[in-house]
Write a protein that holds these residues in place. Structure first.
Motif, PDB file in Angstrom:
ATOM      1  N   MET A   1       0.830  -1.197   0.000  1.00  0.00           N
ATOM      2  CA  MET A   1       0.000   0.000   0.000  1.00  0.00           C
ATOM      3  C   MET A   1       0.871   1.258   0.000  1.00  0.00           C
ATOM      4  O   MET A   1       0.574   2.204  -0.700  1.00  0.00           O
ATOM      5  N   ILE A   2       1.933   1.219   0.785  1.00  0.00           N
ATOM      6  CA  ILE A   2       2.824   2.382   0.850  1.00  0.00           C
ATOM      7  C   ILE A   2       3.494   2.620  -0.505  1.00  0.00           C
ATOM      8  O   ILE A   2       3.610   3.763  -0.946  1.00  0.00           O
ATOM      9  N   GLN A   3       3.921   1.554  -1.169  1.00  0.00           N
ATOM     10  CA  GLN A   3       4.611   1.704  -2.449  1.00  0.00           C
ATOM     11  C   GLN A   3       3.704   2.318  -3.518  1.00  0.00           C
ATOM     12  O   GLN A   3       4.140   3.194  -4.259  1.00  0.00           O
ATOM     13  N   GLU A   4       2.453   1.879  -3.576  1.00  0.00           N
ATOM     14  CA  GLU A   4       1.525   2.423  -4.565  1.00  0.00           C
ATOM     15  C   GLU A   4       1.238   3.896  -4.286  1.00  0.00           C
ATOM     16  O   GLU A   4       1.196   4.711  -5.209  1.00  0.00           O
ATOM     17  N   LEU A   5       1.047   4.223  -3.023  1.00  0.00           N
ATOM     18  CA  LEU A   5       0.785   5.608  -2.652  1.00  0.00           C
ATOM     19  C   LEU A   5       1.997   6.485  -2.940  1.00  0.00           C
ATOM     20  O   LEU A   5       1.849   7.629  -3.381  1.00  0.00           O
ATOM     21  N   THR A   6       3.183   5.951  -2.732  1.00  0.00           N
ATOM     22  CA  THR A   6       4.405   6.690  -3.021  1.00  0.00           C
ATOM     23  C   THR A   6       4.510   7.002  -4.507  1.00  0.00           C
ATOM     24  O   THR A   6       4.841   8.131  -4.889  1.00  0.00           O
ATOM     25  N   ILE A   7       4.204   6.030  -5.351  1.00  0.00           N
ATOM     26  CA  ILE A   7       4.258   6.238  -6.799  1.00  0.00           C
ATOM     27  C   ILE A   7       3.247   7.299  -7.228  1.00  0.00           C
ATOM     28  O   ILE A   7       3.550   8.180  -8.031  1.00  0.00           O
ATOM     29  N   VAL A   8       2.047   7.229  -6.677  1.00  0.00           N
ATOM     30  CA  VAL A   8       1.018   8.216  -7.006  1.00  0.00           C
ATOM     31  C   VAL A   8       1.450   9.607  -6.556  1.00  0.00           C
ATOM     32  O   VAL A   8       1.311  10.586  -7.298  1.00  0.00           O
ATOM     33  N   LEU A   9       2.001   9.709  -5.356  1.00  0.00           N
ATOM     34  CA  LEU A   9       2.431  11.007  -4.831  1.00  0.00           C
ATOM     35  C   LEU A   9       3.567  11.602  -5.666  1.00  0.00           C
ATOM     36  O   LEU A   9       3.546  12.804  -5.963  1.00  0.00           O
ATOM     37  N   ILE A  10       4.535  10.794  -6.017  1.00  0.00           N
ATOM     38  CA  ILE A  10       5.650  11.295  -6.825  1.00  0.00           C
ATOM     39  C   ILE A  10       5.145  11.759  -8.192  1.00  0.00           C
ATOM     40  O   ILE A  10       5.467  12.857  -8.646  1.00  0.00           O
ATOM     41  N   GLY A  11       4.334  10.931  -8.829  1.00  0.00           N
ATOM     42  CA  GLY A  11       3.801  11.294 -10.140  1.00  0.00           C
ATOM     43  C   GLY A  11       2.947  12.545 -10.095  1.00  0.00           C
ATOM     44  O   GLY A  11       3.079  13.435 -10.950  1.00  0.00           O
TER      45      GLY A  11
END
Length: 116
Positions: A1-11
């Protein structure tokens, strides 16, 4: 969950930085689009904070002070640069927002490194 949210936040933060930079290069002031975009980034960071607090116990090697320090700093940068961008009616408003959004993207990458 953290990894997906991190990708969304960076993008998303890089997208906001790009849109703001285009506005600055076109000599346009920040408008509703950038204001709403800044608010969405702030909401995403708040979601990141809640998720991080919930799953923090599962990662005992994470330095909580450093991680949450980055997170709280990002939570301060976003509304400050957003308010500055909306208040400044020249090209420098969106330029400040572009710098702030790019800074948040770098901070999120660093938070991901700390988390692992």
């Amino acid at each position: 969950m953290i990894q997906e949210l991190t990708i969304v936040l960076i993008g998303y933060s890089l997208l906001l930085a790009a849109v703001s930079l285009i506005l600055a290069l076109r000599n346009r002031a920040a408008g509703r689009v950038t204001l709403v975009g800044t608010a969405v980034l702030l909401v995403l960071l708040l979601v990141q904070m809640v998720v991080s607090i919930v799953v923090w116990g599962q990662s005992p090697d994470t330095d909580g002070i450093l991680f949450f320090g980055y997170l709280l700093t990002a939570l301060l940068v976003v509304p400050l640069t957003g308010a500055w961008a909306y208040a400044e009616l020249t090209r420098w408003g969106p330029a400040v927002l572009a710098a702030g959004a790019a800074t948040v993207a770098v901070m999120i990458v660093r938070m991901d490194q700390i988390w692992l």
